[in-house]
Write a protein that holds these residues in place. Structure first.
Motif, PDB file in Angstrom:
ATOM      1  N   PRO A   1       0.822  -1.216   0.000  1.00 26.14           N
ATOM      2  CA  PRO A   1       0.000   0.000   0.000  1.00 26.14           C
ATOM      3  C   PRO A   1       0.851   1.260   0.000  1.00 26.14           C
ATOM      4  CG  PRO A   1      -0.222  -1.199   2.086  1.00 26.14           C
ATOM      5  CD  PRO A   1       0.696  -1.989   1.213  1.00 26.14           C
TER       6      PRO A   1
ATOM      7  N   ASN B   1      -8.856  -3.537  -8.061  1.00 29.85           N
ATOM      8  CA  ASN B   1      -7.731  -4.458  -8.162  1.00 29.85           C
ATOM      9  C   ASN B   1      -8.258  -5.855  -7.836  1.00 29.85           C
ATOM     10  OD1 ASN B   1      -5.227  -5.617  -8.336  1.00 29.85           O
ATOM     11  ND2 ASN B   1      -4.455  -4.757  -6.420  1.00 29.85           N
TER      12      ASN B   1
ATOM     13  N   MET C   1     -10.427 -12.339  -5.283  1.00 33.20           N
ATOM     14  CA  MET C   1     -10.239 -11.394  -4.182  1.00 33.20           C
ATOM     15  C   MET C   1     -10.024 -10.025  -4.805  1.00 33.20           C
ATOM     16  SD  MET C   1      -8.965 -13.486  -1.140  1.00 33.20           S
ATOM     17  CE  MET C   1      -8.415 -12.042  -0.353  1.00 33.20           C
ATOM     18  N   GLY C   2     -10.409  -8.997  -4.097  1.00 32.25           N
ATOM     19  CA  GLY C   2     -10.203  -7.676  -4.661  1.00 32.25           C
ATOM     20  C   GLY C   2     -10.230  -6.578  -3.634  1.00 32.25           C
ATOM     21  N   GLU C   3      -9.820  -5.428  -4.103  1.00 31.32           N
ATOM     22  CA  GLU C   3      -9.885  -4.226  -3.288  1.00 31.32           C
ATOM     23  C   GLU C   3     -10.148  -3.048  -4.206  1.00 31.32           C
ATOM     24  OE1 GLU C   3      -6.075  -4.068  -1.387  1.00 31.32           O
ATOM     25  OE2 GLU C   3      -5.108  -3.182  -3.116  1.00 31.32           O
TER      26      GLU C   3
ATOM     27  N   GLU D   1      -9.434   1.039  -4.644  1.00 30.41           N
ATOM     28  CA  GLU D   1      -8.640   2.183  -4.225  1.00 30.41           C
ATOM     29  C   GLU D   1      -9.288   3.409  -4.848  1.00 30.41           C
ATOM     30  OE1 GLU D   1      -4.179   1.729  -4.150  1.00 30.41           O
ATOM     31  OE2 GLU D   1      -4.414   3.213  -5.766  1.00 30.41           O
TER      32      GLU D   1
ATOM     33  N   ARG E   1     -16.713   6.755   1.624  1.00 32.16           N
ATOM     34  CA  ARG E   1     -16.749   5.304   1.822  1.00 32.16           C
ATOM     35  C   ARG E   1     -18.082   4.695   1.384  1.00 32.16           C
ATOM     36  NH1 ARG E   1     -13.767   1.821   5.269  1.00 32.16           N
ATOM     37  NH2 ARG E   1     -14.855  -0.157   5.465  1.00 32.16           N
TER      38      ARG E   1
ATOM     39  N   GLU F   1     -18.705   1.783  -1.408  1.00 34.22           N
ATOM     40  CA  GLU F   1     -19.367   0.524  -1.041  1.00 34.22           C
ATOM     41  C   GLU F   1     -20.560   0.252  -1.946  1.00 34.22           C
ATOM     42  OE1 GLU F   1     -20.117   1.174   3.120  1.00 34.22           O
ATOM     43  OE2 GLU F   1     -18.157   0.367   3.702  1.00 34.22           O
TER      44      GLU F   1
ATOM     45  N   ALA G   1     -19.207  -0.895  -5.303  1.00 31.25           N
ATOM     46  CA  ALA G   1     -18.735  -2.281  -5.174  1.00 31.25           C
ATOM     47  C   ALA G   1     -19.908  -3.250  -5.172  1.00 31.25           C
ATOM     48  CB  ALA G   1     -17.909  -2.441  -3.904  1.00 31.25           C
TER      49      ALA G   1
END
Length: 98
Positions: A12, A23, A34-36, A38, A46, A50, A53
């Motif tokens: 990070p 990602n 799996m992911g995130e 940024e 936030r 969310e 997502a």
């Protein structure tokens, strides 16, 4: 190189390189993804990220359930106002054959 094992290690930086970045990587232990996400915090809060997502997950679930679906057909679950925004903003991009 023979015998070399490579793995991904996230590092990070504390800063977003793009306004919004997904990602995603396969989790080979169980076949999932799996992911995130940024994001630039001066542009997104936030709860907004969310919601984005959650909508992305719904679209992916619909496409996995029915691979013949066009992704544009998956957007109505996001709601009419969001669909209008997605449709109008994508018109400025080059079209890519399905």
């Amino acid at each position: 190189m023979p015998g070399l094992t490579v793995s991904m290690e996230p590092i990070p930086t504390g800063t977003a390189k793009f306004d919004l970045f997904f990602n995603l990587a396969p989790d080979e232990s169980d076949g999932s993804v799996m992911g995130e996400i940024e994001c630039a915090t001066d542009l997104f809060d936030r709860s907004t990220v969310e919601q984005i997502a959650a909508r992305f997950v719904r679209v992916v679930e619909q496409v996995v359930a029915d691979p013949s679906i066009r992704t544009g057909g998956a957007f109505p679950t996001a709601g009419p106002s969001t669909t209008r925004g997605i449709t109008s903003s994508t018109r400025t991009w080059s079209r890519v054959p399905a």
